[in-house]
Design an enzyme around this catalytic site. Structure first.
Site, short mmCIF file in Angstrom:
data_model
loop_
_atom_site.label_atom_id
_atom_site.label_comp_id
_atom_site.label_asym_id
_atom_site.label_seq_id
_atom_site.Cartn_x
_atom_site.Cartn_y
_atom_site.Cartn_z
N GLY A 1 -40.33 41.99 44.27
CA GLY A 1 -41.49 41.87 44.96
C GLY A 1 -42.73 42.32 44.41
O GLY A 1 -43.74 41.51 44.54
N ASP B 1 -40.23 48.83 54.64
CA ASP B 1 -40.35 50.46 54.60
C ASP B 1 -41.56 50.69 55.23
O ASP B 1 -42.48 50.64 54.46
CB ASP B 1 -40.21 51.15 53.38
N HIS C 1 -48.09 46.20 46.36
CA HIS C 1 -48.35 44.79 46.61
C HIS C 1 -48.51 44.33 48.12
O HIS C 1 -47.87 43.39 48.44
CB HIS C 1 -47.24 44.04 45.85
N ASP D 1 -49.55 41.00 49.07
CA ASP D 1 -48.38 39.83 49.15
C ASP D 1 -47.52 39.90 50.29
O ASP D 1 -47.12 38.99 50.78
CB ASP D 1 -47.52 40.16 47.85
#
Ligand SMILES: O=C(CO)COP(=O)(O)O
Length: 129
Positions: A56, A81, A88, A91
């Site tokens: 990720g 979470d 990121h 993203d």
């Protein structure tokens, strides 16, 4: 074959493994893609032949987003979470946004993921009957 993307943040990885364990017989009927760490963990535990992208933080969410944008993903299960900030984050938001742009069912917690898979199972059975 329909495609499901599976993604879990670090503190949700055990939850993802428990979830996949619970649904593995159904998940075998789908092409599965995942971010690298999530997919590698699932493959080690269940031999589900998950296709892995990059991790990720290194662009994996964006790779899955590109598949969503090109209509190559039917469902996204992203155990996020919500209590830990992620480097990121942009993203992640981009992936969630693309799911909305393309109207792709998206579950971001375990209970909604169960509901999503119940629906996917029904669709699968309908298509096969
Ligand atoms: O960070 C992630 C999704 O935003 C998950 O990536 P990994 O599966 O590589 O840990």
């Amino acid at each position: 074959m329909q495609t499901i993307a599976l993604i879990a943040h670090d503190k949700k990885k055990q939850e993802m493994l428990d979830f996949v364990d619970h649904h593995k017989d159904l998940l075998r009927h789908f092409h599965l893609i995942a971010t690298r760490t999530t997919g590698t963990l699932i493959n080690e535990h269940f031999h589900l032949n998950v296709e892995t992208m990059m991790s990720g933080p290194l662009g994996g969410d964006q790779q899955i987003g590109a598949r969503v944008a090109t209509e190559q993903v039917d469902y996204v299960i992203f155990l996020r979470d919500p209590l830990t900030s992620q480097p990121h984050e942009p993203d992640i938001n981009a992936l969630l946004r693309l799911c909305d742009v393309h109207n792709i069912p998206l579950a971001t917690n375990r209970r909604s993921a169960h509901i999503l898979l119940q629906y996917a199972d029904q669709k699968l059975n309908k298509a096969q009957s």
